[in-house]
Design an enzyme around this catalytic site. Structure first.
Site, PDB file in Angstrom:
ATOM      1  N   HIS A 263      -0.831   2.654   1.438  1.00 28.48           N
ATOM      2  CA  HIS A 263      -0.484   4.077   1.296  1.00 28.48           C
ATOM      3  C   HIS A 263      -0.221   4.645   2.685  1.00 28.48           C
ATOM      4  CE1 HIS A 263      -0.548   8.269   0.028  1.00 28.48           C
ATOM      5  NE2 HIS A 263      -0.393   7.801  -1.185  1.00 28.48           N
ATOM      6  N   ASP A 320      -1.278   3.569  -8.179  1.00 25.92           N
ATOM      7  CA  ASP A 320      -0.477   2.778  -9.131  1.00 25.92           C
ATOM      8  C   ASP A 320      -1.138   1.467  -9.516  1.00 25.92           C
ATOM      9  OD1 ASP A 320       2.101   4.158  -7.313  1.00 25.92           O
ATOM     10  OD2 ASP A 320       1.899   4.415  -9.467  1.00 25.92           O
TER      11      ASP A 320
HETATM   12  C1  SDX Z   1       2.830   6.296  -4.370  1.00 29.59           C
HETATM   13  O1  SDX Z   1       3.111   9.319  -0.482  1.00 29.59           O
HETATM   14  C2  SDX Z   1       2.418   9.450  -1.542  1.00 29.59           C
HETATM   15  O2  SDX Z   1       1.521  10.275  -1.619  1.00 29.59           O
HETATM   16  C3  SDX Z   1       2.842   8.571  -2.708  1.00 29.59           C
HETATM   17  C4  SDX Z   1       1.936   8.605  -3.923  1.00 29.59           C
HETATM   18  C5  SDX Z   1       1.990   9.918  -4.612  1.00 29.59           C
HETATM   19  O3  SDX Z   1       1.015  10.256  -5.312  1.00 29.59           O
HETATM   20  O4  SDX Z   1       3.079  10.568  -4.582  1.00 29.59           O
HETATM   21  O5  SDX Z   1       0.595   8.330  -3.535  1.00 29.59           O
HETATM   22  C6  SDX Z   1       2.375   7.579  -4.965  1.00 29.59           C
HETATM   23  O6  SDX Z   1       3.993   6.147  -4.077  1.00 29.59           O
HETATM   24  C7  SDX Z   1       1.806   5.240  -4.095  1.00 29.59           C
HETATM   25  C8  SDX Z   1       2.443   3.985  -3.418  1.00 29.59           C
HETATM   26  C9  SDX Z   1       3.026   3.079  -4.497  1.00 29.59           C
HETATM   27  N1  SDX Z   1       3.778   1.977  -3.855  1.00 29.59           N
HETATM   28  C10 SDX Z   1       3.324   0.726  -3.864  1.00 29.59           C
HETATM   29  O7  SDX Z   1       2.246   0.365  -4.321  1.00 29.59           O
HETATM   30  C11 SDX Z   1       4.332  -0.297  -3.256  1.00 29.59           C
HETATM   31  C12 SDX Z   1       3.574  -1.221  -2.300  1.00 29.59           C
HETATM   32  N2  SDX Z   1       3.143  -0.452  -1.132  1.00 29.59           N
HETATM   33  C13 SDX Z   1       3.962  -0.527   0.064  1.00 29.59           C
HETATM   34  O8  SDX Z   1       5.326  -0.596  -0.196  1.00 29.59           O
HETATM   35  C14 SDX Z   1       3.532   0.484   1.125  1.00 29.59           C
HETATM   36  O9  SDX Z   1       2.184   0.357   1.270  1.00 29.59           O
HETATM   37  C15 SDX Z   1       3.873   1.954   0.938  1.00 29.59           C
HETATM   38  C16 SDX Z   1       5.298   2.157   0.607  1.00 29.59           C
HETATM   39  C17 SDX Z   1       3.019   2.571  -0.100  1.00 29.59           C
HETATM   40  C18 SDX Z   1       3.562   2.634   2.277  1.00 29.59           C
HETATM   41  O10 SDX Z   1       4.513   2.150   3.174  1.00 29.59           O
HETATM   42  P1  SDX Z   1       4.254   2.299   4.723  1.00 29.59           P
HETATM   43  O11 SDX Z   1       3.555   3.562   5.050  1.00 29.59           O
HETATM   44  O12 SDX Z   1       5.551   1.987   5.416  1.00 29.59           O
HETATM   45  O13 SDX Z   1       3.218   1.107   4.982  1.00 29.59           O
HETATM   46  P2  SDX Z   1       2.332   0.947   6.282  1.00 29.59           P
HETATM   47  O14 SDX Z   1       2.981   1.634   7.464  1.00 29.59           O
HETATM   48  O15 SDX Z   1       0.948   1.348   5.895  1.00 29.59           O
HETATM   49  O16 SDX Z   1       2.400  -0.640   6.525  1.00 29.59           O
HETATM   50  C19 SDX Z   1       1.577  -1.172   7.554  1.00 29.59           C
HETATM   51  C20 SDX Z   1       1.712  -2.681   7.474  1.00 29.59           C
HETATM   52  C21 SDX Z   1       3.140  -3.200   7.590  1.00 29.59           C
HETATM   53  O17 SDX Z   1       3.027  -4.514   8.076  1.00 29.59           O
HETATM   54  P3  SDX Z   1       3.230  -4.746   9.696  1.00 29.59           P
HETATM   55  O18 SDX Z   1       4.655  -4.300  10.020  1.00 29.59           O
HETATM   56  O19 SDX Z   1       2.165  -3.901  10.382  1.00 29.59           O
HETATM   57  O20 SDX Z   1       3.033  -6.247   9.883  1.00 29.59           O
HETATM   58  O21 SDX Z   1       1.251  -3.128   6.185  1.00 29.59           O
HETATM   59  C22 SDX Z   1       2.301  -3.803   5.525  1.00 29.59           C
HETATM   60  C23 SDX Z   1       3.573  -3.319   6.150  1.00 29.59           C
HETATM   61  O22 SDX Z   1       4.589  -4.289   5.974  1.00 29.59           O
HETATM   62  N3  SDX Z   1       2.205  -3.395   4.120  1.00 29.59           N
HETATM   63  C24 SDX Z   1       2.139  -4.232   3.088  1.00 29.59           C
HETATM   64  C25 SDX Z   1       2.001  -3.434   1.955  1.00 29.59           C
HETATM   65  N4  SDX Z   1       1.991  -2.146   2.319  1.00 29.59           N
HETATM   66  C26 SDX Z   1       2.117  -2.131   3.660  1.00 29.59           C
HETATM   67  N5  SDX Z   1       2.176  -5.590   3.057  1.00 29.59           N
HETATM   68  C27 SDX Z   1       2.096  -6.137   1.806  1.00 29.59           C
HETATM   69  N6  SDX Z   1       1.964  -5.428   0.658  1.00 29.59           N
HETATM   70  C28 SDX Z   1       1.914  -4.084   0.693  1.00 29.59           C
HETATM   71  N7  SDX Z   1       1.785  -3.383  -0.429  1.00 29.59           N
END
Ligand code: SDX
Length: 385
Positions: A263, A320
């Site tokens: 998140h 989710d």
């Molecule tokens: C919702 O914003 C909100 O409030 C949204 C929401 C709402 O109520 O409206 O809460 C609802 O959208 C919840 C999120 C649902 N999406 C998912 O579950 C999809 C999987 N999650 C990821 O795509 C991701 O975590 C996001 C999109 C939710 C957040 O993206 P960010 O902010 O770009 O992620 P980050 O900066 O925290 O990532 C840090 C690191 C990165 O790796 P590095 O570049 O540091 O090596 O963590 C990795 C990311 O690649 N990473 C993941 C990951 N999420 C982040 N790696 C694997 N699986 C994941 N799910």
């Protein structure tokens, strides 16, 4: 103004986005709607009361709630013409595409109205739009809204037909009501920012909410709940161990994400996921449902939270991760999971849109950029290119 947050959401407009609606503390896992802790609202308040709270800033007293419910009932039916549009959309149209299309056109069936009428109309008709998008794909007749039913109960009735057809009726209604509350708002997330962005150009409420639905449909946002179940089913179907799946996720070249994890704001836990995990356990016990997907989800959470990759990146289950297993236990089809998110988030989108439009200093959102393209250069004739 307690709880007001100011930060520049990158709109490059008149400074930061201030809001009185939702407060989140990502470090402490705190979520409050208009100052009320989510945990209290999810337990002792109806979704209709939360709608009222979001949009008009106070929990209604009984008279106010009765008046609000009467207006929702008065506006619940869909105009004939929109059902004809629905019937002419492709049979395989995803319910989110259906919702986005129908919301965009809904206002055109009525004379221009004041803001409050548009708000009530959209809230009231949203459940029929969602139910009909399901009935269309299953080829079933459309059922009229039931006067006196709750929002959640009426949605369930119009979707699943008579209570005999429900997989569960009272539990379904109570679970949906609570799920809608948990999803009601979340500050400046992608889809809410989209509603504000579109609305800042003085576009209609319908155009703004239709855009928000489009944003929510993305698998990185609201579409994640459907993807979580698909991920769990794929792991089982391919007979992959959880450890192998985790390794696949950690392999950046695979571009596989652990759906339902991570998140932008919550870096210790998502309070909604905690509530949903507890609800899932209680619901499954109530229903006597054994769903390997839920067991797998819990195991996956355990394995992931012991893995350095996730711990280091502060990745935890988000809203989710568990919602999909609950929807499935309630008999909601997978491709309707994100439509459920729309029904819950609608009052939040509307409240945020209204707050932006009511701001006397509101101006069009116009983000700026950092230009990294070519410096000035001259055009050459095509014979010299
Ligand atoms: C919702 O914003 C909100 O409030 C949204 C929401 C709402 O109520 O409206 O809460 C609802 O959208 C919840 C999120 C649902 N999406 C998912 O579950 C999809 C999987 N999650 C990821 O795509 C991701 O975590 C996001 C999109 C939710 C957040 O993206 P960010 O902010 O770009 O992620 P980050 O900066 O925290 O990532 C840090 C690191 C990165 O790796 P590095 O570049 O540091 O090596 O963590 C990795 C990311 O690649 N990473 C993941 C990951 N999420 C982040 N790696 C694997 N699986 C994941 N799910």
């Amino acid at each position: 103004m307690t709880g007001a947050i100011s930060y520049d959401p990158g709109y490059g407009s008149t400074g930061s986005c201030k809001s009185e609606i939702t407060f989140i503390d990502g470090e402490k896992g705190i979520l409050r709607y208009r100052g009320y802790p989510l945990e209290q609202l999810a337990e002792g308040v109806s979704f209709e009361e939360v709608m009222y709270l979001m949009i008009w800033g106070k929990l209604p007293n009984q008279a106010e709630l009765d008046g609000f419910n009467a207006k929702l009932a008065e506006h619940a039916e869909l105009p004939e013409g929109i059902v004809a549009v629905l019937d002419n959309l492709p049979k395989n149209a995803h319910p989110m595409t259906v919702m986005q299309t129908l919301v965009a056109t809904l206002g055109d069936y009525y004379e221009p109205a004041d803001e409050e009428t548009d708000i009530i109309r959209l809230l009231a008709k949203s459940k029929a739009l969602a139910a009909y998008s399901y009935r269309k794909q299953t080829g079933k007749e459309y059922l009229k809204p039931s006067k006196g039913a709750s929002f959640a109960g009426d949605f369930a009735h119009m979707t699943f037909g008579t209570s005999d057809e429900y997989k569960v009726s009272d539990v379904l209604e109570a679970s949906l009501d609570s799920l809608f509350i948990l999803h009601a708002d979340h500050e400046q997330n992608c889809s809410t920012s989209t509603a504000r962005m579109i609305g800042s150009a003085q576009a209609s409420l319908y155009a703004s909410i239709s855009g928000a639905i489009g944003a929510l449909s993305g698998p990185l946002h609201g579409g994640a709940n459907q993807k979580v179940i698909e991920m769990l089913e794929n792991i089982r179907a391919e007979g992959r161990s959880l450890e192998d799946h985790i390794e696949l996720v950690k392999d950046k070249s695979s571009d596989v994400k652990l759906m339902g994890f991570g998140h932008r704001v919550y870096k210790n836990f998502d309070p909604r996921a905690r509530i949903l995990k507890k609800s899932a356990d209680e619901l499954f016990a109530d229903l006597g449902v054994e769903d390997p997907a839920l067991d797998l989800a819990k195991e996956l959470e355990k394995v992931a939270l012991e893995d350095e990759y996730f711990v280091k990146r502060r990745l935890y289950p988000n809203v989710d991760f568990y919602s999909g297993t609950i929807y499935r236990a309630l008999g909601i089809p997978t491709n309707m999971f994100t439509v459920m998110f729309v029904l819950g988030r609608l009052p939040g989108w509307i409240a945020q849109w209204k707050e932006m439009r009511d701001d006397a200093d509101q101006r069009i959102h116009r983000p700026r950029q950092i230009y990294i393209g070519e410096n000035e250069r001259n055009v050459t004739p095509i014979s010299e290119r």
